[in-house]
Design an enzyme around this catalytic site. Structure first.
Site, PDB file in Angstrom:
ATOM      1  N   ASP A  79       2.025  -5.886   4.685  1.00  0.00           N
ATOM      2  CA  ASP A  79       3.180  -6.585   5.226  1.00  0.00           C
ATOM      3  C   ASP A  79       3.698  -7.642   4.256  1.00  0.00           C
ATOM      4  O   ASP A  79       3.016  -8.634   3.987  1.00  0.00           O
ATOM      5  CB  ASP A  79       2.734  -7.226   6.552  1.00  0.00           C
ATOM      6  CG  ASP A  79       3.877  -7.835   7.335  1.00  0.00           C
ATOM      7  OD1 ASP A  79       4.944  -8.076   6.757  1.00  0.00           O
ATOM      8  OD2 ASP A  79       3.690  -8.086   8.538  1.00  0.00           O
ATOM      9  N   ASP A 269      11.078  -6.184   4.348  1.00  0.00           N
ATOM     10  CA  ASP A 269      10.006  -6.155   5.340  1.00  0.00           C
ATOM     11  C   ASP A 269       9.362  -4.761   5.377  1.00  0.00           C
ATOM     12  O   ASP A 269       9.930  -3.826   5.928  1.00  0.00           O
ATOM     13  CB  ASP A 269      10.594  -6.511   6.709  1.00  0.00           C
ATOM     14  CG  ASP A 269       9.566  -6.433   7.833  1.00  0.00           C
ATOM     15  OD1 ASP A 269       8.374  -6.181   7.547  1.00  0.00           O
ATOM     16  OD2 ASP A 269       9.960  -6.631   8.998  1.00  0.00           O
TER      17      ASP A 269
END
Ligand SMILES: *[C@@H]1O[C@H](CO)[C@@H](O)[C@H](O)[C@H]1NC(C)=O
Ligand SMILES: *[C@@H]1O[C@H](CO)[C@@H](O)[C@H](O)[C@H]1NC(C)=O
Ligand SMILES: *[C@@H]1O[C@H](CO)[C@@H](O)[C@H](O)[C@H]1NC(C)=O
Ligand SMILES: *[C@@H]1O[C@H](CO)[C@@H](O)[C@H](O)[C@H]1NC(C)=O
Ligand SMILES: *[C@@H]1O[C@H](CO)[C@@H](O)[C@H](O)[C@H]1NC(C)=O
Length: 385
Positions: A79, A269
């Site tokens: 992430d 992201d």
């Protein structure tokens, strides 16, 4: 005809739709499998490592790593919007259902565990987490990252919007965001001198027929997936992987529309499929696609007609003066459960009043990204599928 509301469970998310919206029915033969074999051999001269990514319900991308000794497998999301890494803890209370659904880290069963014990608490708008810090060895397919401090999570919300199939998270954001001055995962790889280049790259494939979702290379690049030069964009601040976006362009019929015309910030992201932006603009983009509201746990999403999704307008993100265009045959998200398929728009309104856009999988599926930690920049180029 009477109308009614139909709710289906997609993963752990119920999605409710109005009966007048027609569902396409077809069989799902693309079962996601996580059969990535991660062997615990450490080859000292390996200068990078590669993690295969798996996609789940077309919305979550994860890879498999092993932790501790004897090593235990965890599915983790790599992430770029977090610096910390975390795993569900064996110390979760029994009523912590979201913890119970996942593989949990048990320090008593690992001989390489080192106690830390500092408390961790995060109260966010969307997610609140509680836990404590621990240290253990993390194993990639070939490399070992020793003494990685991570958060053992003892409390997470029952309907966590960030994890469905994955157990935990490996944070790849800059160290300035890390809790208590801990050393993030990729920084540890650099310090332990096990990689040659201080960059990592994401290649996410866009083949809808396979759960294989591409790969992440830690410490190197694989430019065989691109044919043009990379466009380099500096991060705005060495915190998040956020870059400047010049504008967004959309052409519907003969009319052109542009948004964020004065420029705005866009965070890359890798943890989600969504493209998140301010609610008013997201509403307009979805209206123009003819998308309709559906209710997903905690949030509204927009659904489009599965029969015509491939004809929706392309959307262009202008970055560094160049056009990066995504096409609807790729950006529309297909969610299949019980032989029913929903086609969802990836455009989701921000729930935090933030003006920062988030470019997730729906963008990354068409664009290869290289993250250069030292120079604080992201290189982007179109993938060759
Ligand atoms: C690793 O590289 C060093 C120096 O280049 C060399 O001496 C050593 O034999 C190599 N080890 C392996 C396992 O290849
Ligand atoms: C990890 O910690 C152990 C014990 O504190 C230490 O002996 C070892 O050298 C450390 N390894 C690395 C790569 O820092
Ligand atoms: C890529 O960059 C090199 C060196 O700057 C340049 O010579 C070449 O023409 C570029 N290729 C493309 C396809 O733009
Ligand atoms: C778009 O432009 C073409 C040619 O300029 C014209 O024939 C057509 O009617 C226009 N369509 C719409 C929806 O305005
Ligand atoms: C980007 O796309 C827009 C709209 O299609 C076009 O007007 C513009 O010339 C393109 N810019 C570049 C640099 O290709």
């Amino acid at each position: 005809m009477q109308s009614f509301i139909l709710c289906l469970l997609f993963g752990i998310f119920p999605i409710c739709i109005h009966s007048r919206i027609v569902l396409d029915i077809y069989h799902d033969n693309s079962r996601a499998n996580s059969g990535v074999s991660a062997e615990n051999i450490q080859t000292p001269n390996q200068t990078y490592d590669e993690i295969s990514l798996v996609k789940y319900l077309n919305s979550e991308y994860y890879g498999v790593i092993k932790v501790g000794k004897p090593a235990r497998e965890f599915k983790v999301i790599f992430d770029t919007t977090w610096a910390d890494s975390w795993l569900p803890s064996e110390h979760c209370a029994l009523y912590e259902l979201s913890c119970m659904w996942h593989t949990r880290y048990d320090s008593r069963k690992s001989s390489t565990y080192k106690e830390d014990g500092r408390k961790y608490e995060r109260k966010g708008d969307e997610i609140s987490l509680k836990g404590f810090l621990s240290t253990d060895d993390f194993h990639l397919p070939h490399l070992k990252v020793a003494n990685q401090t991570f958060i053992e999570i003892t409390h997470m919300p029952i309907m966590s919007t960030i994890l469905q199939k994955a157990d935990g998270v490996i944070g790849l954001a800059f160290s300035s965001l890390a809790v208590d001055g801990t050393i993030p995962f990729f920084y540890n790889m650099i310090r332990q001198n096990i990689i040659k280049q201080n960059i990592f790259t994401f290649y996410m494939n866009r083949d809808p027929t396979t759960p294989k979702a591409g790969n992440l290379i830690l410490g190197g690049t694989d430019r065989s997936h691109i044919k043009t030069n990379l466009t380099y964009l500096p991060v705005i601040e060495k915190k998040y992987w956020t870059i400047h976006m010049d504008k967004i362009l959309m052409k519907v019929g003969n009319k052109s529309y542009s948004y964020c015309t004065g420029g705005c910030d866009a965070m890359i992201d890798t943890s989600s499929n969504a493209i998140v932006g301010p609610g008013d603009i997201i509403g307009k983009i979805n209206d123009m696609m003819g998308a309709k509201f559906v209710w997903e746990y905690f949030s509204y999403k927009y659904m489009v007609d599965c029969r015509t999704f491939a004809k929706l307008p392309p959307i262009t993100f202008v970055l560094g003066g160049k056009n990066f265009t995504i096409e609807s045959k790729y950006y529309i998200q297909h969610m299949t459960a019980f032989s029913a398929t929903l086609c969802l728009s990836p455009f989701v309104a921000s729930t935090t009043n933030s003006n920062v856009w988030q470019l997730g999988g729906a963008f990354l599926m068409q664009f290869y990204t290289e993250y250069d930690l030292d120079r604080g920049r992201i290189g982007i180029a179109e993938t060759i599928i």
